[in-house]
Scaffold this active site. Structure first.
Site, mmCIF file in Angstrom:
data_model
loop_
_atom_site.group_PDB
_atom_site.id
_atom_site.type_symbol
_atom_site.label_atom_id
_atom_site.label_comp_id
_atom_site.label_asym_id
_atom_site.label_seq_id
_atom_site.Cartn_x
_atom_site.Cartn_y
_atom_site.Cartn_z
ATOM 1 N N GLY A 238 38.762 31.724 50.928
ATOM 2 C CA GLY A 238 37.581 31.506 51.758
ATOM 3 C C GLY A 238 37.397 32.527 52.853
ATOM 4 O O GLY A 238 36.728 32.260 53.857
ATOM 5 N N LEU A 239 37.982 33.724 52.677
ATOM 6 C CA LEU A 239 37.917 34.759 53.710
ATOM 7 C C LEU A 239 36.997 35.918 53.315
ATOM 8 O O LEU A 239 37.041 36.985 53.925
ATOM 9 C CB LEU A 239 39.325 35.296 54.003
ATOM 10 N N ASP B 56 28.527 36.229 53.442
ATOM 11 C CA ASP B 56 29.779 36.990 53.335
ATOM 12 C C ASP B 56 29.520 38.491 53.194
ATOM 13 O O ASP B 56 30.159 39.307 53.866
ATOM 14 C CB ASP B 56 30.599 36.495 52.143
ATOM 15 N N SER C 50 36.883 37.751 50.524
ATOM 16 C CA SER C 50 37.516 38.893 49.862
ATOM 17 C C SER C 50 36.616 39.480 48.784
ATOM 18 O O SER C 50 36.546 40.701 48.611
ATOM 19 C CB SER C 50 38.873 38.500 49.271
ATOM 20 N N SER C 51 35.906 38.626 48.035
ATOM 21 C CA SER C 51 35.030 39.142 46.983
ATOM 22 C C SER C 51 33.853 39.901 47.576
ATOM 23 O O SER C 51 33.403 40.906 47.024
ATOM 24 C CB SER C 51 34.527 38.001 46.101
ATOM 25 N N ASN D 89 46.027 44.572 43.768
ATOM 26 C CA ASN D 89 46.231 43.195 44.227
ATOM 27 C C ASN D 89 46.351 42.208 43.070
ATOM 28 O O ASN D 89 47.041 41.196 43.174
ATOM 29 C CB ASN D 89 45.087 42.755 45.134
ATOM 30 N N GLU E 160 27.979 39.840 44.488
ATOM 31 C CA GLU E 160 28.310 38.461 44.835
ATOM 32 C C GLU E 160 27.633 37.460 43.895
ATOM 33 O O GLU E 160 28.201 36.417 43.584
ATOM 34 C CB GLU E 160 27.894 38.181 46.292
#
Length: 397
Positions: free
Chosen positions: A142-143, A204, A145-146, A55, A193
């Site tokens: 803001g989804l 998350d 992904s990390s 990616n 994170e």
């Protein structure tokens, strides 16, 4: 090395209701997206450890002899820790030539991987392996992904180190770990994170681990046992925003107008609690049109709240206006000020309406996907259960 070649995945997340209000002690509902990050771990005999991140066009390898020198002498193997090992983080930053000032996506992903890898294999010989990670989630939107990345790293490396067993049986296509193992995965994903974000809430990575929907209140995260699988459109306006700036903006407005903004936050809290009640009803009784009517009204109310709180954006207004012309209801998700929005799709919504809406949003310059919320958390896969296009990427290296 316990597992020589396997696949795991973890979902991204959206905030259904409670953006920003959660900072002020109110309820937020976070839900998993059926857009996932996939990881393949493959043992090798190269005396190297490699990570491939298509990616972000990154492929990196290190000699095991170099990495073993980074292990602090006082480093005992621990399977669960609450705080980052500052000494190891510092050594890795020096090794990679990075500082807090140049921690871009590539550097953060690399630092997180090496930290978890060395931490979990610290008292044994570092194994040769290659990890390939590919995501359906856009980065920086803001989804989560990390967090999905960190959850995949934690699950794969814990499994490879023997700290948790492989849940996948010979006859399974997908499998999930037991509750105790999921808690361990989540704790290590939180470590990743912290490296990436500094002071994350933990929401998350919890969504990535358990999936479904989580209730977040006053720092406590409670996974809800059952939630309906809801279809949505997920739209990325591609307008950049700063979560830190937006949170500060809301705080300033509350300080300036406390008698006005406090009732707004209370109302957002009530929206979250009402939504939770409706979704719970949808798992216990036949789903009716009235359930969707209520969810749509709550979406509209919450979006107005968010505009009042100062985190709207003209691009998000455009999203809401375009979808409403098709009878669909939308709201922002995450920090706001741009970023992403979600649009609820009813079961009876015609495919042609969805296709036309997606095209309308793309014509506005947005990216748009049809997906769902409420899906499973981290999973181990057999190759048969991985999408063909994903499998092709993961097996390329």
């Amino acid at each position: 090395m316990q597992v020589t070649d396997f696949y795991v995945s973890a979902p991204g997340k959206a905030i259904l209701h409670g953006e920003h209000a959660v900072v002020h002690g109110k309820v937020a509902l976070a839900v998993s997206l059926n857009l996932r990050t996939y990881l393949r771990l493959k043992a090798t005999t190269t005396d190297k450890v490699c990570i491939n991140l298509p990616n972000i066009d990154t492929f990196l390898c290190w000699d095991l002899s170099e990495l073993s020198q980074l292990i602090p002498y006082s480093f005992d193997k621990r399977e669960e820790v609450k705080l980052l090992d500052a000494e190891l983080v510092g050594r890795l930053q020096d090794f990679l030539g990075v500082t807090n000032g140049n921690l871009d996506t590539r550097n953060m992903a690399t630092l997180s991987f090496l930290y978890i890898y060395i931490s979990l294999f610290r008292s044994s010989e570092l194994p040769s392996l290659t990890l390939t990670v590919w995501s359906e989630l856009p980065t920086g939107a803001g989804l989560g992904s990390s967090a999905a990345y960190s959850v995949c790293l934690a699950a794969a490396l814990l499994c490879a180190s023997g700290a948790i067993p492989s849940p996948l049986k010979e006859w399974d296509h997908t499998a999930r770990w037991c509750q105790e193992d999921l808690e361990l995965i989540n704790s290590w994903a939180f470590q990743g994170e912290m490296i990436i974000h500094g002071n994350p809430s933990g929401v998350d990575n919890a969504v990535g681990t358990w999936g479904g929907m989580l209730r977040f209140l006053a720092g406590k995260i409670i996974p809800l046992s059952r939630v309906p699988l809801l279809r949505i459109l997920l739209t990325n306006t591609k307008v950049p925003r700063s979560t830190k700036v937006l949170v500060a903006r809301v705080k300033d407005k509350i300080n300036k107008f406390p008698s006005i903004m406090t009732p707004v936050l209370d109302s957002v809290d009530a929206v979250s609690c009402t939504c939770e009640k409706v979704l719970s009803e949808m798992t216990r009784e036949p789903i009716r049109g009235e359930h969707y009517n209520t969810l749509e009204e709550l979406i509209d109310i919450n979006q107005h709240h968010l505009n009042v709180m100062g985190v709207g954006h003209p691009a998000l207004d455009t999203l809401c206006r375009v979808t409403l012309t098709r009878g669909l209801h939308s709201k922002l998700t995450g920090a706001g000020g741009g970023g992403c929005g979600i649009t609820l799709l009813r079961p009876e919504t015609d495919a042609s309406v969805i296709q036309t809406t997606v095209q309308d949003l793309k014509d506005c310059g947005f990216d748009c996907w049809e997906t769902s919320i409420g899906g499973p958390g981290v999973q181990q896969h057999s190759p048969l259960s991985v999408k063909e296009e994903v499998l092709e990427v993961l097996n390329h290296y």
